[in-house]
Design an enzyme around this catalytic site. Structure first.
Site, PDB file in Angstrom:
ATOM      1  N   PRO A 126       0.828  -1.208   0.000  1.00 45.59           N
ATOM      2  CG  PRO A 126      -0.772  -1.579   1.632  1.00 45.59           C
ATOM      3  CD  PRO A 126       0.545  -2.087   1.138  1.00 45.59           C
ATOM      4  CD  GLU A 127       4.281   2.895  -2.035  1.00 42.59           C
ATOM      5  OE1 GLU A 127       4.402   3.922  -1.322  1.00 42.59           O
ATOM      6  OE2 GLU A 127       5.190   2.052  -2.139  1.00 42.59           O
ATOM      7  CG  HIS A 184      -3.223 -13.916   7.599  1.00 43.53           C
ATOM      8  ND1 HIS A 184      -2.097 -14.337   8.292  1.00 43.53           N
ATOM      9  CD2 HIS A 184      -3.335 -14.747   6.531  1.00 43.53           C
ATOM     10  CE1 HIS A 184      -1.547 -15.361   7.659  1.00 43.53           C
ATOM     11  NE2 HIS A 184      -2.278 -15.621   6.594  1.00 43.53           N
ATOM     12  NE  ARG A 219       5.770 -10.180   3.465  1.00 42.48           N
ATOM     13  CZ  ARG A 219       6.705  -9.800   2.601  1.00 42.48           C
ATOM     14  NH1 ARG A 219       6.357  -9.153   1.501  1.00 42.48           N
ATOM     15  NH2 ARG A 219       7.968 -10.050   2.839  1.00 42.48           N
ATOM     16  NE  ARG A 224      20.009  13.788  -0.655  1.00 43.45           N
ATOM     17  CZ  ARG A 224      18.865  13.357  -0.122  1.00 43.45           C
ATOM     18  NH1 ARG A 224      18.016  14.218   0.419  1.00 43.45           N
ATOM     19  NH2 ARG A 224      18.568  12.077  -0.134  1.00 43.45           N
TER      20      ARG A 224
END
Length: 271
Positions: free
Chosen positions: A2-3, A91, A110, A152
């Site tokens: 999931p983002e 789960h 997980r 950077r």
């Protein structure tokens, strides 16, 4: 995984079902997530009315009068609103039960997700305190990004994926944003000119906004769902299209590795 768009879609999908409702019970079946669920968490939230359900980066913030429940979906987690107490499966680790008959069920095969508690301002929590600006907010603009990129030498794709620079630009969205901005992901961040930074800022906002908009059609999947639906993928121009023709110029999309992640780009469109 999931983002930010998926987490925002989750928030929008479940919020109408628990808005202003009061927690009657928090059921913890498995406390061993990425960090252990606090043992006193059920007592902390019981009887608490939900004041607001917000998002910061990929964290969901359930604001109560006594504090804030901070939820992270990890790599495989989902949060669904249930209209009745369906039997939990293997789960299904946590249920948050509300007085309006709804319950939120947290599933995480997980167990890399997290459910934590913060007294006072949740944005002072160590996981949130040092995060960069939200990409769709006014705080993320060309001036902000130009200042940080100029410092950077790392590849620009790696920099825009840094949550201290801006939150929520995961691997898919970084590749797509750079394609839209016509910027080669391998370039040193400091090499970008002002007009390129401006294009990249705009493309990050547009890419994430498009992903959230596409997720709107999945909102129904956050109610009484088995948790396998509800996520989505952009109609990608670059990501996952190694060896395929570019949708813009017809040249071949290439794949390289950057920071242990796959990067996809068009060598003709992106310079």
């Amino acid at each position: 995984m999931p983002e930010l768009p998926e987490v925002e879609t989750t928030r929008r999908g479940i919020a109408p079902h628990v808005d202003a409702a009061t927690v009657t019970e928090l059921i913890v079946r498995e406390p061993r997530l990425r960090w252990p669920i606090p043992g006193d968490l059920p007592q902390r939230v019981q009887g608490q009315p939900l004041l607001a359900l917000e998002r910061r980066a990929k964290y969901l913030l359930f604001r109560f009068p006594a504090g804030t429940l901070i939820v992270h979906l990890g790599m495989s987690g989902t949060l669904r609103a249930l209209t009745e107490a369906f039997p939990p499966e293997k789960h299904d680790h946590v249920d948050i039960v509300f007085d309006n008959g709804r319950r939120l069920r947290f599933r995480d095969p997980r167990r890399f997700g997290a459910i934590l508690w913060q007294d006072g301002d949740p944005l002072t929590h160590p996981l949130l305190a040092t995060l960069g600006p939200e990409p769709l907010s006014a705080h993320f603009d060309t001036d902000h990004l130009a200042t940080l990129l100029a410092r950077r030498q790392s590849a620009v794709k790696q920099v825009i994926m840094d949550n201290h620079v801006v939150v929520g630009v995961g691997n898919i969205y970084a590749s797509e944003s750079l394609f839209r901005a016509r910027v080669d992901p391998r370039r040193p961040a400091s090499s970008l000119k002002r007009d390129e930074v401006d294009r990249l800022t705009t493309s990050v906002k547009e890419t994430l906004a498009d992903a959230i908009a596409q997720g709107g059609s999945t909102l129904r999947d956050f109610v009484d769902s088995d948790g396998r639906a509800g996520y989505f993928l952009l109609q990608c121009y670059a990501y996952g299209r190694d060896g395929e023709p570019c949708r813009v110029c017809g040249n071949t999309i290439q794949q390289i590795r950057q920071g242990q992640r796959a990067t996809f780009f068009c060598p003709s469109c992106q310079h």
